[in-house]
Design a protein around this motif. Sequence first.
Motif, PDB file in Angstrom:
ATOM      1  N   VAL A 111       0.780   0.597   1.696  1.00 42.58           N
ATOM      2  CA  VAL A 111       1.255   1.492   2.503  1.00 42.58           C
ATOM      3  C   VAL A 111       2.692   0.817   3.036  1.00 42.58           C
ATOM      4  N   SER A 112       3.035  -0.092   2.386  1.00 41.88           N
ATOM      5  CA  SER A 112       4.445  -0.531   2.819  1.00 41.88           C
ATOM      6  C   SER A 112       5.482   0.138   2.395  1.00 41.88           C
ATOM      7  N   ASP A 113       6.798  -0.033   3.034  1.00 41.32           N
ATOM      8  CA  ASP A 113       8.001   0.805   2.558  1.00 41.32           C
ATOM      9  C   ASP A 113       8.226   0.902   1.228  1.00 41.32           C
ATOM     10  N   ALA A 114       7.566  -0.095   0.602  1.00 44.91           N
ATOM     11  CA  ALA A 114       7.869  -0.091  -1.025  1.00 44.91           C
ATOM     12  C   ALA A 114       6.957   0.543  -1.773  1.00 44.91           C
ATOM     13  N   HIS A 115       6.014   1.208  -1.098  1.00 43.41           N
ATOM     14  CA  HIS A 115       5.047   1.971  -1.838  1.00 43.41           C
ATOM     15  C   HIS A 115       5.236   2.997  -3.057  1.00 43.41           C
ATOM     16  N   THR A 116       6.625   3.611  -3.161  1.00 49.36           N
ATOM     17  CA  THR A 116       6.724   4.315  -4.206  1.00 49.36           C
ATOM     18  C   THR A 116       7.145   3.600  -5.368  1.00 49.36           C
ATOM     19  N   ASP A 117       7.111   2.203  -5.508  1.00 42.91           N
ATOM     20  CA  ASP A 117       7.119   1.516  -6.780  1.00 42.91           C
ATOM     21  C   ASP A 117       5.982   1.745  -7.398  1.00 42.91           C
ATOM     22  N   GLY A 118       4.759   2.129  -6.947  1.00 48.04           N
ATOM     23  CA  GLY A 118       3.655   2.083  -7.688  1.00 48.04           C
ATOM     24  C   GLY A 118       2.567   1.224  -6.882  1.00 48.04           C
ATOM     25  N   ARG A 119       2.810   0.515  -5.878  1.00 52.52           N
ATOM     26  CA  ARG A 119       1.784  -0.210  -5.375  1.00 52.52           C
ATOM     27  C   ARG A 119       0.670   0.414  -4.477  1.00 52.52           C
ATOM     28  N   PHE A 120       0.919   1.854  -4.124  1.00 49.29           N
ATOM     29  CA  PHE A 120      -0.083   2.311  -3.352  1.00 49.29           C
ATOM     30  C   PHE A 120      -1.334   2.534  -4.136  1.00 49.29           C
ATOM     31  N   LEU A 121      -2.290   1.933  -3.342  1.00 50.70           N
ATOM     32  CA  LEU A 121      -3.678   1.869  -3.859  1.00 50.70           C
ATOM     33  C   LEU A 121      -4.565   3.082  -3.667  1.00 50.70           C
ATOM     34  N   HIS A 122      -5.116   3.696  -4.982  1.00 51.09           N
ATOM     35  CA  HIS A 122      -6.405   4.406  -4.795  1.00 51.09           C
ATOM     36  C   HIS A 122      -7.641   3.866  -4.924  1.00 51.09           C
ATOM     37  N   VAL A 123      -8.563   4.089  -4.134  1.00 53.97           N
ATOM     38  CA  VAL A 123      -9.792   3.379  -3.711  1.00 53.97           C
ATOM     39  C   VAL A 123     -10.988   4.002  -4.002  1.00 53.97           C
ATOM     40  N   SER A 124     -11.913   3.142  -4.293  1.00 53.25           N
ATOM     41  CA  SER A 124     -13.428   3.571  -4.222  1.00 53.25           C
ATOM     42  C   SER A 124     -14.105   2.535  -3.522  1.00 53.25           C
ATOM     43  N   GLY A 125     -14.980   2.963  -2.760  1.00 55.57           N
ATOM     44  CA  GLY A 125     -15.690   1.859  -1.871  1.00 55.57           C
ATOM     45  C   GLY A 125     -15.316   1.801  -0.591  1.00 55.57           C
ATOM     46  N   LEU A 126     -14.146   2.397  -0.162  1.00 54.85           N
ATOM     47  CA  LEU A 126     -13.450   2.226   1.205  1.00 54.85           C
ATOM     48  C   LEU A 126     -12.911   3.430   1.774  1.00 54.85           C
ATOM     49  N   THR A 127     -13.014   3.625   2.968  1.00 49.35           N
ATOM     50  CA  THR A 127     -12.027   4.698   3.831  1.00 49.35           C
ATOM     51  C   THR A 127     -11.089   4.149   4.693  1.00 49.35           C
ATOM     52  N   MET A 128     -10.264   4.745   5.080  1.00 46.86           N
ATOM     53  CA  MET A 128      -9.082   4.099   6.017  1.00 46.86           C
ATOM     54  C   MET A 128      -8.470   5.381   6.708  1.00 46.86           C
ATOM     55  N   VAL A 129      -7.972   5.012   7.671  1.00 48.47           N
ATOM     56  CA  VAL A 129      -6.775   5.706   8.370  1.00 48.47           C
ATOM     57  C   VAL A 129      -5.234   5.221   8.139  1.00 48.47           C
ATOM     58  N   VAL A 130      -4.218   6.051   7.609  1.00 48.55           N
ATOM     59  CA  VAL A 130      -2.980   5.495   7.580  1.00 48.55           C
ATOM     60  C   VAL A 130      -2.017   5.970   8.527  1.00 48.55           C
ATOM     61  N   ASP A 131      -1.244   5.490   9.229  1.00 48.57           N
ATOM     62  CA  ASP A 131      -0.213   6.227  10.068  1.00 48.57           C
ATOM     63  C   ASP A 131       1.067   5.668   9.651  1.00 48.57           C
ATOM     64  N   TRP A 132       1.773   6.529   9.063  1.00 56.25           N
ATOM     65  CA  TRP A 132       3.076   6.007   8.470  1.00 56.25           C
ATOM     66  C   TRP A 132       4.237   5.896   9.421  1.00 56.25           C
ATOM     67  N   SER A 133       4.016   6.467  10.519  1.00 54.33           N
ATOM     68  CA  SER A 133       4.888   6.042  11.636  1.00 54.33           C
ATOM     69  C   SER A 133       5.083   4.776  12.099  1.00 54.33           C
ATOM     70  N   ARG A 134       3.855   3.966  11.896  1.00 47.54           N
ATOM     71  CA  ARG A 134       3.827   2.738  12.679  1.00 47.54           C
ATOM     72  C   ARG A 134       4.504   1.588  11.801  1.00 47.54           C
ATOM     73  N   PRO A 135       5.077   0.588  12.253  1.00 46.64           N
ATOM     74  CA  PRO A 135       5.853  -0.300  11.200  1.00 46.64           C
ATOM     75  C   PRO A 135       5.098  -0.865  10.096  1.00 46.64           C
ATOM     76  N   GLU A 136       5.583  -1.578   9.332  1.00 42.80           N
ATOM     77  CA  GLU A 136       4.994  -2.179   8.324  1.00 42.80           C
ATOM     78  C   GLU A 136       3.975  -3.055   8.779  1.00 42.80           C
ATOM     79  N   GLY A 137       2.906  -3.192   8.238  1.00 45.10           N
ATOM     80  CA  GLY A 137       2.067  -4.262   8.668  1.00 45.10           C
ATOM     81  C   GLY A 137       0.954  -3.939   9.714  1.00 45.10           C
ATOM     82  N   GLN A 138       1.299  -2.565  10.115  1.00 45.88           N
ATOM     83  CA  GLN A 138       0.596  -2.061  11.421  1.00 45.88           C
ATOM     84  C   GLN A 138       0.068  -0.688  10.984  1.00 45.88           C
ATOM     85  N   ARG A 139       0.030  -0.308   9.795  1.00 50.25           N
ATOM     86  CA  ARG A 139      -0.212   1.305   9.500  1.00 50.25           C
ATOM     87  C   ARG A 139      -1.654   1.623   9.009  1.00 50.25           C
ATOM     88  N   VAL A 140      -2.675   0.777   8.897  1.00 48.67           N
ATOM     89  CA  VAL A 140      -3.918   0.816   8.470  1.00 48.67           C
ATOM     90  C   VAL A 140      -4.876   0.509   9.432  1.00 48.67           C
TER      91      VAL A 140
END
Length: 257
Positions: A111-140
């Motif tokens: 969920v870094s600012d470069a996520h639109t290049d395709g690095r955004f992950l779809h997951v199985s076996g995990l859940t999480m909360v993402v806050d896009w308003s927070r700085p990179e490295g502190q969003r999950v």
Amino acid sequence: MKAITDVQTKIAKLVEKPLVITSIPLEGRFRIIRSRETNLGNMLADVVRFFYNTDIAFVNSGAIRCDRIIDSGTDEPLRIRDIIDISPFDNAFVIKRVSGQILAASLENSVSDAHTDGRFLHVSGLTMVVDWSRPEGQRVGDIMYVPKHGPRRAALSRDFYTVAMVDFIASGFDGYSCFRHCETLLEAEGSMTDTNLLLQVFEADGRGDGSFQQLDEAVEGIKRARKVVIRGRHPTKGLPVISPSVEGRIRVVTSNL
């Protein structure tokens, strides 16, 4: 020339073969699938996790290439060409032994600012909360591990987990250098590719013509994957039916859009 024409005709006929019916449109648009949980991403991640029988599975959104909503219409099947359209690259998988700390770092990269290049992950076996308003490295936050059997969830710990992922990110591309030094339990050379895996999962219903022969060692994995994604059989066409959903695996509290 005739031989080439015959091969082309055979291929053209093969890719039109019906495989599966989806009871709901599958969300595969880049602008959606590269920034949020989708039903297509969940299904693909579940197929990988249960086939390889790992704790967790990641499918990087850059490996999903259809860039469209896949909706063949009421009672119309998805065909081989649709499956290839979703996963055309034949990406090999790798299984890694990954610590909770490295997993958390990889999710931040997702969920870094470069996520639109395709690095955004779809997951199985995990859940999480993402806050896009927070700085990179502190969003999950609130990362929870979800075992395959039983409803109990547990906060991600410092323990090690088995994780299936495509070799592309396991090798450190798209910012996933954190995976490079993790222990490898299955090399790419010994794995099934994403394209072939999907084709075999849907072909394995027992009603096809055997176009995609299963390897003996893959039979049990195919059964596990089918059990988790196939919801029944179409009453008239006899094809397997899928109905993947968005389940809140990646809960967004502040949108980046």
